[in-house]
Each structure stands twice: as C-alpha cells, then as structure tokens.
Scaffold this motif. Structure first.
Motif, PDB file in Angstrom:
ATOM      1  N   GLN A 178       0.810  -1.211   0.000  1.00 23.19           N
ATOM      2  CA  GLN A 178       0.000   0.000   0.000  1.00 23.19           C
ATOM      3  C   GLN A 178       0.849   1.270   0.000  1.00 23.19           C
ATOM      4  O   GLN A 178       0.345   2.354  -0.287  1.00 23.19           O
ATOM      5  CB  GLN A 178      -0.922   0.012   1.230  1.00 23.19           C
ATOM      6  CG  GLN A 178      -1.852  -1.188   1.312  1.00 23.19           C
ATOM      7  CD  GLN A 178      -2.799  -1.281   0.136  1.00 23.19           C
ATOM      8  OE1 GLN A 178      -3.374  -0.270  -0.292  1.00 23.19           O
ATOM      9  NE2 GLN A 178      -2.953  -2.485  -0.417  1.00 23.19           N
ATOM     10  N   HIS A 179       2.122   1.133   0.336  1.00 23.14           N
ATOM     11  CA  HIS A 179       3.042   2.270   0.460  1.00 23.14           C
ATOM     12  C   HIS A 179       4.435   1.766   0.104  1.00 23.14           C
ATOM     13  O   HIS A 179       4.758   0.584   0.316  1.00 23.14           O
ATOM     14  CB  HIS A 179       3.003   2.804   1.898  1.00 23.14           C
ATOM     15  CG  HIS A 179       3.728   4.096   2.086  1.00 23.14           C
ATOM     16  ND1 HIS A 179       5.106   4.175   2.227  1.00 23.14           N
ATOM     17  CD2 HIS A 179       3.260   5.382   2.147  1.00 23.14           C
ATOM     18  CE1 HIS A 179       5.462   5.445   2.378  1.00 23.14           C
ATOM     19  NE2 HIS A 179       4.364   6.198   2.331  1.00 23.14           N
ATOM     20  N   PRO A 180       5.287   2.626  -0.471  1.00 25.96           N
ATOM     21  CA  PRO A 180       6.643   2.174  -0.808  1.00 25.96           C
ATOM     22  C   PRO A 180       7.407   1.557   0.362  1.00 25.96           C
ATOM     23  O   PRO A 180       8.241   0.667   0.158  1.00 25.96           O
ATOM     24  CB  PRO A 180       7.329   3.453  -1.309  1.00 25.96           C
ATOM     25  CG  PRO A 180       6.210   4.273  -1.853  1.00 25.96           C
ATOM     26  CD  PRO A 180       5.033   4.002  -0.962  1.00 25.96           C
ATOM     27  N   LYS A 181       7.107   1.995   1.586  1.00 27.45           N
ATOM     28  CA  LYS A 181       7.813   1.420   2.737  1.00 27.45           C
ATOM     29  C   LYS A 181       7.457  -0.051   2.940  1.00 27.45           C
ATOM     30  O   LYS A 181       8.202  -0.788   3.598  1.00 27.45           O
ATOM     31  CB  LYS A 181       7.500   2.215   4.004  1.00 27.45           C
ATOM     32  CG  LYS A 181       6.053   2.151   4.454  1.00 27.45           C
ATOM     33  CD  LYS A 181       5.806   3.039   5.659  1.00 27.45           C
ATOM     34  CE  LYS A 181       4.334   2.976   6.100  1.00 27.45           C
ATOM     35  NZ  LYS A 181       4.072   3.910   7.237  1.00 27.45           N
ATOM     36  N   ASP A 182       6.343  -0.489   2.338  1.00 28.57           N
ATOM     37  CA  ASP A 182       5.963  -1.897   2.450  1.00 28.57           C
ATOM     38  C   ASP A 182       6.850  -2.819   1.621  1.00 28.57           C
ATOM     39  O   ASP A 182       6.810  -4.049   1.789  1.00 28.57           O
ATOM     40  CB  ASP A 182       4.503  -2.097   1.999  1.00 28.57           C
ATOM     41  CG  ASP A 182       3.513  -1.341   2.870  1.00 28.57           C
ATOM     42  OD1 ASP A 182       3.864  -1.015   4.022  1.00 28.57           O
ATOM     43  OD2 ASP A 182       2.396  -1.068   2.387  1.00 28.57           O
ATOM     44  N   PHE A 203      10.295   6.830  -5.379  1.00 29.77           N
ATOM     45  CA  PHE A 203       8.860   7.039  -5.477  1.00 29.77           C
ATOM     46  C   PHE A 203       8.546   8.475  -5.033  1.00 29.77           C
ATOM     47  O   PHE A 203       9.353   9.119  -4.358  1.00 29.77           O
ATOM     48  CB  PHE A 203       8.097   6.047  -4.588  1.00 29.77           C
ATOM     49  CG  PHE A 203       8.254   4.614  -5.013  1.00 29.77           C
ATOM     50  CD1 PHE A 203       7.370   4.051  -5.916  1.00 29.77           C
ATOM     51  CD2 PHE A 203       9.292   3.839  -4.529  1.00 29.77           C
ATOM     52  CE1 PHE A 203       7.516   2.732  -6.332  1.00 29.77           C
ATOM     53  CE2 PHE A 203       9.452   2.521  -4.932  1.00 29.77           C
ATOM     54  CZ  PHE A 203       8.563   1.970  -5.836  1.00 29.77           C
ATOM     55  N   SER A 204       7.382   8.947  -5.430  1.00 34.43           N
ATOM     56  CA  SER A 204       6.932  10.281  -5.042  1.00 34.43           C
ATOM     57  C   SER A 204       6.055  10.149  -3.802  1.00 34.43           C
ATOM     58  O   SER A 204       4.962   9.570  -3.860  1.00 34.43           O
ATOM     59  CB  SER A 204       6.144  10.921  -6.190  1.00 34.43           C
ATOM     60  OG  SER A 204       5.722  12.212  -5.836  1.00 34.43           O
ATOM     61  N   ASP A 206       4.378  12.380  -0.671  1.00 31.49           N
ATOM     62  CA  ASP A 206       4.055  13.725  -0.174  1.00 31.49           C
ATOM     63  C   ASP A 206       4.723  14.809  -1.016  1.00 31.49           C
ATOM     64  O   ASP A 206       5.242  15.807  -0.491  1.00 31.49           O
ATOM     65  CB  ASP A 206       4.478  13.878   1.299  1.00 31.49           C
ATOM     66  CG  ASP A 206       3.719  12.924   2.215  1.00 31.49           C
ATOM     67  OD1 ASP A 206       2.547  12.633   1.928  1.00 31.49           O
ATOM     68  OD2 ASP A 206       4.314  12.464   3.214  1.00 31.49           O
ATOM     69  N   GLY A 207       4.745  14.574  -2.336  1.00 31.20           N
ATOM     70  CA  GLY A 207       5.287  15.563  -3.251  1.00 31.20           C
ATOM     71  C   GLY A 207       6.799  15.587  -3.338  1.00 31.20           C
ATOM     72  O   GLY A 207       7.358  16.420  -4.055  1.00 31.20           O
ATOM     73  N   GLN A 208       7.473  14.682  -2.642  1.00 32.26           N
ATOM     74  CA  GLN A 208       8.930  14.628  -2.658  1.00 32.26           C
ATOM     75  C   GLN A 208       9.405  13.269  -3.161  1.00 32.26           C
ATOM     76  O   GLN A 208       8.752  12.246  -2.925  1.00 32.26           O
ATOM     77  CB  GLN A 208       9.492  14.868  -1.247  1.00 32.26           C
ATOM     78  CG  GLN A 208       9.120  16.191  -0.637  1.00 32.26           C
ATOM     79  CD  GLN A 208       9.789  17.368  -1.331  1.00 32.26           C
ATOM     80  OE1 GLN A 208      10.934  17.262  -1.779  1.00 32.26           O
ATOM     81  NE2 GLN A 208       9.085  18.499  -1.416  1.00 32.26           N
ATOM     82  N   GLN A 209      10.534  13.284  -3.850  1.00 24.95           N
ATOM     83  CA  GLN A 209      11.124  12.026  -4.284  1.00 24.95           C
ATOM     84  C   GLN A 209      11.802  11.344  -3.100  1.00 24.95           C
ATOM     85  O   GLN A 209      12.665  11.937  -2.449  1.00 24.95           O
ATOM     86  CB  GLN A 209      12.143  12.267  -5.395  1.00 24.95           C
ATOM     87  CG  GLN A 209      11.528  12.618  -6.736  1.00 24.95           C
ATOM     88  CD  GLN A 209      10.769  11.455  -7.347  1.00 24.95           C
ATOM     89  OE1 GLN A 209       9.546  11.487  -7.424  1.00 24.95           O
ATOM     90  NE2 GLN A 209      11.473  10.434  -7.789  1.00 24.95           N
TER      91      GLN A 209
END
Length: 299
Positions: A178-182, A203-204, A206-209
């Motif tokens: 569900q999130h890149p941290k996964d 990945f993007s 909160d608007g940041q790479q």
C-alpha cells in the motif's frame, strides 16, 4: 588506399586486436602491420600502443577514430548518392538498445524503417549494460536517463514512465503493498548494470522524491529476464512502461502504487559528439522520433 587503411584501423579498434581484424578482413598479419605502419607514417604519429595482450589508443589515435568515421561516412554517402540517387539511403547502421525495449518497441520500428529503405542494413546490439559506442563502432544508442559522458551527444525521444508491477498470482500469495515502505516485506527483482545494482527505487511521497532500498533473491543483468520472472510470480519489478505494456493489457501483470509513481526519466538517442552522422543514421533518428511521438496515441 587511405580509405581502406582507415577502415582497417577502425576494425582493429573495434575488435581490440590486429589479428582478429585481419582475419575478418581477409588480410595476412604482416599486411595488417604494414598498413597500420603506413597509416601512422601518413599522419606522422603513433596511433596505437601495443602489448602482447592488448592495444590502447594514443591521444592521436582517439582523434583519428572520430575523424576516420566521419571521412568514411562521407565517402560512403557520396558513393551512395551517385549510385542510387539523392532520394535513396543505403549502408549499415549499428544500433544499441536495452534488451526489453529492443524486443518490445524498437524491433518493430526497425522492421518498418527497413521495409521503406531496402538498401539499409542494421546491426543491432541488445544490452542492458554500458556499451562503448566509440570502441564498438556503434552509430547510435538508446539509453534511459540523463547523459553524463561529455564525449557523447544526445536527443530526447520520450519521457519514460516507470511502473511497479507484480503478477496477480504473486499478489494473491504475498499481499498488495500500500506504500513504498511496504516493499521491505516483499521479494523485489533487481536489475544489475555492469557491477552496479539498481536496488534503490524512487517514489513520489508527499510531493517529494523518496528512495527505498529493496532486496530479493533474484538479480539479473537482463531486463527481459526480470520482466519474465515478474510475470511468473517470482517477485515485484520496477519496469519501463514500454517493457510491460502488453503484459498489463493482457492481465499478466498489475501496476502497483500508482499514487506514488516515480518521476519519469527520459529515453535518449545517444551518439559520439565528434561524429558526423551519415544520412541513413539521421533518417533512422527522425523515424524513431516520429514513432515515439505517436506512442501516446497508440497505448
């Protein structure tokens, strides 16, 4: 004879030795040595430094590589114009592309180009690694990302969107991130470029790479194999949209984390900075540009 000696010199550089170049051109070793000596005498400079195991270009030799390619290309183009007329193009084009991109996108374009230009031949190198364009005599290479080599020029073909993908079978067994941290909980298939692992995926968020280091039990230097493993349910893969377009349409792969899609990089046409591109290469560059310009209309 100067043109023939220049062609021999380039073959020596491309093949990395006098003997193999001579064999390919049907020349005896003594003839190769004599013709190289004649070329060095003509220019008044040593062009190669030879040992028992290898050859290296001198500064003058590197300069002549660029000049020889330009001279031979202009001579060949002039001959073609005289024999075939100004409207026709002919001759060999040596092209390098990433493996998956070559199979899925470039080969059909090349086939159409060669159907229109019957006098053109293509020598295609499919490689995901770093290719020495000058050393291997390659006219044009397609590469992802920004150009960092000042001895090369480039022209952007298209934005390259990268997609995180997995097969439905893999997701059914391992769940959907569900999130890149996964991704730390998933088996990620990593591609290797030479000795460099591409295991920092951006990945993007909160608007940041944001960059996340991934890991898995499969690493390969072949993008097509990475895609195939992904289709077989072996793990997640971060791939170019062109590489997985057909798999997504067929349902073999599913695109993941689209809300966190990384910023696109670019697909570049890259070529030696000092080279004058033959007319056939310029024609292929224009053909590729037109083909990719219509990509968004065909997906």
């Amino acid at each position: 004879m100067l043109l023939k000696n220049l062609a021999l010199f380039l073959r020596i550089v491309e093949k990395g030795g006098l003997a193999v170049a001579g064999r390919e051109m049907g020349l005896a070793p003594a003839t190769v040595t004599d013709r190289l000596a004649a070329l060095e005498e003509h220019y008044g400079a040593r062009l190669l430094t030879r040992t028992t195991r290898s050859i290296t270009l001198t500064d003058e030799g590197r300069e002549l590589v660029t000049g020889a390619r330009r001279i031979l290309a202009e001579a060949e183009e002039t001959e073609a114009r005289i024999k075939l007329g100004v409207e026709k193009i002919s001759g060999a084009i040596r092209l390098s592309t990433p493996i998956d991109l070559g199979h899925n996108r470039i080969v059909p374009i090349l086939d159409a180009f060669m159907d229109e230009h019957r006098e053109v031949s293509v020598d295609l190198t499919l490689s995901d690694g770093i290719v020495d364009l000058v050393g291997q005599g390659i006219d044009l290479a397609l590469r992802y990302g920004k150009l960092t080599d000042s001895s090369m020029k480039s022209k952007k073909l298209h934005d390259n969107h990268r997609l995180l993908c997995a097969s439905p079978e893999y997701l059914e067994i391992n769940g959907v991130p569900q999130h890149p941290k996964d991704l730390v909980q998933h088996n990620c298939i990593v591609i290797r470029f030479g000795t460099q692992l591409f295991h920092d995926w951006s990945f993007s968020v909160d608007g940041q790479q944001q960059t996340y280091r991934v890991q898995g039990n499969r690493v390969a230097n072949d993008g097509e194999l990475v895609r195939r493993w992904c289709v077989e349910g072996r793990g997640l893969a971060l791939k170019s949209e062109w590489d997985v377009h057909a798999d997504l349409k067929a349902g073999r792969l599913v695109s993941l984390l689209e809300d966190f899609a990384p910023q696109p990089n670019s697909l570049q046409m890259t070529y030696p900075a000092g080279a004058v591109q033959p007319r056939r290469v310029r024609a292929l560059m224009e053909y590729l540009s037109n083909a990719f310009a219509t990509w968004d209309q065909t997906v």
